[in-house]
Scaffold this motif. Structure first.
Motif, PDB file in Angstrom:
ATOM      1  N   PRO A  23     -14.338   8.998  53.240  1.00  0.00           N
ATOM      2  CA  PRO A  23     -12.982   9.442  52.882  1.00  0.00           C
ATOM      3  C   PRO A  23     -12.929   9.961  51.446  1.00  0.00           C
ATOM      4  N   THR A  24     -12.181  11.029  51.231  1.00  0.00           N
ATOM      5  CA  THR A  24     -12.018  11.605  49.899  1.00  0.00           C
ATOM      6  C   THR A  24     -10.946  10.847  49.144  1.00  0.00           C
ATOM      7  N   ASP A  25      -9.983  10.328  49.905  1.00  0.00           N
ATOM      8  CA  ASP A  25      -8.836   9.687  49.293  1.00  0.00           C
ATOM      9  C   ASP A  25      -8.603   8.365  50.019  1.00  0.00           C
ATOM     10  N   GLU A  26      -8.349   7.324  49.242  1.00  0.00           N
ATOM     11  CA  GLU A  26      -8.239   5.993  49.843  1.00  0.00           C
ATOM     12  C   GLU A  26      -7.144   5.937  50.906  1.00  0.00           C
ATOM     13  N   LYS A  27      -5.991   6.549  50.603  1.00  0.00           N
ATOM     14  CA  LYS A  27      -4.866   6.469  51.539  1.00  0.00           C
ATOM     15  C   LYS A  27      -4.926   7.562  52.603  1.00  0.00           C
ATOM     16  N   ASP A  28      -5.255   8.796  52.185  1.00  0.00           N
ATOM     17  CA  ASP A  28      -5.205   9.937  53.115  1.00  0.00           C
ATOM     18  C   ASP A  28      -6.529  10.208  53.828  1.00  0.00           C
ATOM     19  N   GLY A  29      -7.581   9.500  53.464  1.00  0.00           N
ATOM     20  CA  GLY A  29      -8.877   9.759  54.097  1.00  0.00           C
ATOM     21  C   GLY A  29      -9.345  11.170  53.785  1.00  0.00           C
ATOM     22  N   ASN A  30      -9.670  11.924  54.843  1.00  0.00           N
ATOM     23  CA  ASN A  30     -10.155  13.302  54.648  1.00  0.00           C
ATOM     24  C   ASN A  30      -9.073  14.360  54.827  1.00  0.00           C
ATOM     25  N   LEU A  31      -7.801  13.928  54.887  1.00  0.00           N
ATOM     26  CA  LEU A  31      -6.730  14.922  55.043  1.00  0.00           C
ATOM     27  C   LEU A  31      -6.771  16.019  53.979  1.00  0.00           C
ATOM     28  N   PRO A  32      -7.052  15.667  52.694  1.00  0.00           N
ATOM     29  CA  PRO A  32      -7.131  16.744  51.690  1.00  0.00           C
ATOM     30  C   PRO A  32      -8.199  17.785  52.049  1.00  0.00           C
ATOM     31  N   ASP A  33      -9.330  17.334  52.638  1.00  0.00           N
ATOM     32  CA  ASP A  33     -10.401  18.280  53.016  1.00  0.00           C
ATOM     33  C   ASP A  33      -9.947  19.187  54.151  1.00  0.00           C
ATOM     34  N   ILE A  34      -9.165  18.609  55.084  1.00  0.00           N
ATOM     35  CA  ILE A  34      -8.670  19.409  56.216  1.00  0.00           C
ATOM     36  C   ILE A  34      -7.716  20.475  55.696  1.00  0.00           C
ATOM     37  N   VAL A  35      -6.825  20.070  54.790  1.00  0.00           N
ATOM     38  CA  VAL A  35      -5.863  21.012  54.215  1.00  0.00           C
ATOM     39  C   VAL A  35      -6.599  22.128  53.473  1.00  0.00           C
ATOM     40  N   THR A  36      -7.639  21.763  52.703  1.00  0.00           N
ATOM     41  CA  THR A  36      -8.423  22.758  51.964  1.00  0.00           C
ATOM     42  C   THR A  36      -9.128  23.732  52.907  1.00  0.00           C
ATOM     43  N   SER A  37      -9.617  23.217  54.044  1.00  0.00           N
ATOM     44  CA  SER A  37     -10.326  24.094  55.004  1.00  0.00           C
ATOM     45  C   SER A  37      -9.388  25.102  55.655  1.00  0.00           C
ATOM     46  N   GLY A  38      -8.092  24.825  55.634  1.00  0.00           N
ATOM     47  CA  GLY A  38      -7.140  25.762  56.234  1.00  0.00           C
ATOM     48  C   GLY A  38      -6.623  25.290  57.577  1.00  0.00           C
ATOM     49  N   SER A  39      -7.451  24.548  58.306  1.00  0.00           N
ATOM     50  CA  SER A  39      -7.010  24.011  59.597  1.00  0.00           C
ATOM     51  C   SER A  39      -8.003  22.960  60.064  1.00  0.00           C
ATOM     52  N   LEU A  40      -7.563  22.167  61.020  1.00  0.00           N
ATOM     53  CA  LEU A  40      -8.440  21.142  61.580  1.00  0.00           C
ATOM     54  C   LEU A  40      -9.653  21.794  62.243  1.00  0.00           C
ATOM     55  N   HIS A  41      -9.433  22.902  62.957  1.00  0.00           N
ATOM     56  CA  HIS A  41     -10.546  23.598  63.623  1.00  0.00           C
ATOM     57  C   HIS A  41     -11.598  24.054  62.603  1.00  0.00           C
ATOM     58  N   GLU A  42     -11.142  24.715  61.528  1.00  0.00           N
ATOM     59  CA  GLU A  42     -12.106  25.222  60.539  1.00  0.00           C
ATOM     60  C   GLU A  42     -12.832  24.075  59.824  1.00  0.00           C
ATOM     61  N   PHE A  43     -12.117  22.970  59.610  1.00  0.00           N
ATOM     62  CA  PHE A  43     -12.727  21.770  59.033  1.00  0.00           C
ATOM     63  C   PHE A  43     -13.850  21.275  59.952  1.00  0.00           C
ATOM     64  N   LEU A  44     -13.575  21.238  61.270  1.00  0.00           N
ATOM     65  CA  LEU A  44     -14.575  20.738  62.227  1.00  0.00           C
ATOM     66  C   LEU A  44     -15.774  21.684  62.352  1.00  0.00           C
ATOM     67  N   VAL A  45     -15.516  22.997  62.289  1.00  0.00           N
ATOM     68  CA  VAL A  45     -16.629  23.961  62.346  1.00  0.00           C
ATOM     69  C   VAL A  45     -17.611  23.656  61.209  1.00  0.00           C
ATOM     70  N   PHE A  80     -14.975  11.215  60.631  1.00  0.00           N
ATOM     71  CA  PHE A  80     -14.254  11.383  59.367  1.00  0.00           C
ATOM     72  C   PHE A  80     -13.007  10.510  59.431  1.00  0.00           C
ATOM     73  N   TRP A  81     -12.188  10.549  58.366  1.00  0.00           N
ATOM     74  CA  TRP A  81     -11.029   9.660  58.304  1.00  0.00           C
ATOM     75  C   TRP A  81      -9.726  10.451  58.292  1.00  0.00           C
ATOM     76  N   PHE A  82      -8.861  10.078  59.221  1.00  0.00           N
ATOM     77  CA  PHE A  82      -7.531  10.651  59.343  1.00  0.00           C
ATOM     78  C   PHE A  82      -6.610   9.620  58.724  1.00  0.00           C
ATOM     79  N   GLY A  83      -6.250   9.771  57.456  1.00  0.00           N
ATOM     80  CA  GLY A  83      -5.564   8.654  56.814  1.00  0.00           C
ATOM     81  C   GLY A  83      -6.546   7.496  56.764  1.00  0.00           C
ATOM     82  N   ARG A  84      -6.113   6.328  57.282  1.00  0.00           N
ATOM     83  CA  ARG A  84      -7.035   5.165  57.272  1.00  0.00           C
ATOM     84  C   ARG A  84      -7.692   4.969  58.631  1.00  0.00           C
ATOM     85  N   ARG A  85      -7.608   5.989  59.459  1.00  0.00           N
ATOM     86  CA  ARG A  85      -8.102   5.830  60.824  1.00  0.00           C
ATOM     87  C   ARG A  85      -9.408   6.593  61.023  1.00  0.00           C
TER      88      ARG A  85
END
Length: 429
Positions: A3-25, A37-42
């Motif tokens: 996780p990049t962020d303790e609370k948000d997990g990897n959400l910041p990385d997904i936002v930076t990638s532009g979309s969940l699909h592009e993040f997964l690619v 990866f982490w979706f929040g704390r999940r």
């Protein structure tokens, strides 16, 4: 991935990638076919290859992974948990509702397609046609009249529906709520008001149609004949209306757009339509015979990566390959990654409907839920509507691309063009 962020997990990385699909690619390119990866704390696991999906997809599962995502985003509970027997019956009712309403509203879909064709025939040949806008309008009319009946023959009703639909989809369409909705009171209010207004329209129609018989059977009538609570009827109509519109509109948009890029495919489709229909009318039975048209639509779904992500909850501990998947893990199917995997599809970036004349391609496609018995009901609806529309358009028109237009893609729960897609049309002599 940590996780990049303790609370948000990897959400910041997904936002930076532009979309969940592009993040997964990016993630699958870097780490292989199974990633976490982490979706929040999940903790979330994503699967990005056909062979591994075969191990995880259980054809006896009752939940539709696309519908499951929508339900959780709308914070609808039912169907995700609870009695498997009950959710199986509910799924059957939903699917039969789609089938039955397609049959009894076939003439409505034809009429709406004829109206769009007449509009396009009236344009001068140089006029640029706004494809996304026209297809969304056409899909909304098709879905609302088939799902909820004749009150949506009134354009004002459709316009109101569209306004609410757009406001709701603008928030849930991204497929993950990154928490930003809760930070903006104006956005939150817009979303909640639209949801409330849409729900009140659906409640009103449910009340009007309960216990009465109409000459045209619509989707909501099937739900009323089942043993569902009012809440369940509301949720299922909401899911069908939302997903049905977006999937139908974008399938039609991408199909017409891809046809403009290939004269050869357009000509082959014209020949098939001419052979099967001749001078005769389009009927439900004839639709089944349009094999090449079905290949064009399957290849449209694949090339556009129409629904790039699906999700399932891992109910019991399981394994994929060498990896143990703990109970209650959210498992994503990175369909957008799989649909462009060169080990499964030759020349994956080429639009080539002929690839689906091969049985094994069709088999892979059904396994992913895009065809056959696993296909989601909204997609089945969209295939039928798009077949009626395409067969009418290519009979009378040539579809042309607009020179110099660069199509960029917006990857959400359903993939759409980032900007308006423009085409021109000319009459077939």
């Amino acid at each position: 991935m940590t996780p990049t962020d303790e609370k948000d997990g990897n959400l910041p990385d997904i936002v930076t990638s532009g979309s969940l699909h592009e993040f997964l690619v990016n993630l699958h390119e870097k780490y292989g076919p199974v990633v976490s990866f982490w979706f929040g704390r999940r903790l979330v696991v994503s699967v990005g290859s056909i062979d591994l999906l075969k191990q995880h997809i259980n054809p006896n599962r009752t939940s539709d992974p696309f519908e499951m995502m929508l339900k959780s985003l709308l914070r609808y509970q039912s169907g995700l948990s609870g009695d498997a027997g009950e959710s199986h019956l509910r799924k059957k009712l939903y699917e039969n509702g789609v089938t039955k309403s397609l049959q009894s509203n076939f003439a409505v879909i034809q009429k709406l397609s004829e109206e769009l064709l007449a509009k396009w025939l009236s344009f001068p040949e140089s006029q640029h046609v706004p494809l996304c806008q026209h297809m969304l309008g056409f899909a909304m009319k098709s879905v609302t009249q088939t799902a909820m009946g004749s009150s949506f023959e009134d354009d004002q009703e459709v316009i109101r529906f569209r306004r609410n639909h757009d406001a709701i989809w603008a928030e849930i369409g991204k497929g993950f709520l990154d928490g930003s909705l809760d930070k903006s009171m104006t956005r939150k209010k817009l979303y909640e008001d639209a949801l409330m207004e849409m729900e009140s329209v659906l409640k009103k129609i449910t009340k009007e149609r309960r216990g009465r018989s109409f000459n045209r059977h619509v989707f909501i009538d099937s739900l009323l004949q089942g043993n569902l609570s009012d809440k369940q009827i509301l949720e299922d109509t909401m899911i069908f209306s939302l997903a049905g519109c977006v999937i139908t509109a974008n399938l039609c948009t991408w199909a017409v757009y891809f046809l403009t890029t290939s004269e050869e495919v357009q000509q082959n489709l014209y020949k098939e339509v001419d052979r099967v229909l001749g001078k005769g009318p389009l009927t439900h039975e004839k639709i089944e015979q349009l094999r090449y048209c079905r290949q064009v639509l399957c290849e449209t779904v694949r090339t556009a990566k129409l629904t790039p992500i699906a999700a399932r909850l891992q109910e019991l501990e399981g394994r994929i390959d060498q990896h143990i998947i703990p109970k209650e893990t959210l498992v994503l199917y990175a369909l957008g990654v799989v649909l462009q995997d060169s080990s499964a599809w030759a020349s994956p970036y080429k639009f080539d409907p002929d690839r689906f004349s091969d049985e094994s391609a069709m088999k892979n496609f059904s396994l992913l839920g895009f065809s056959g018995s696993q296909e989601c009901p909204e997609l089945r609806f969209a295939y039928m509507v798009a077949t009626v529309l395409l067969s009418m358009l290519v009979r009378k028109l040539y579809l042309h691309p607009v020179k110099g237009q660069v199509m960029e893609t917006k990857y959400e729960l359903v993939t759409s063009p980032k900007e308006e897609a423009w085409i021109t049309v000319s009459k077939r002599s």
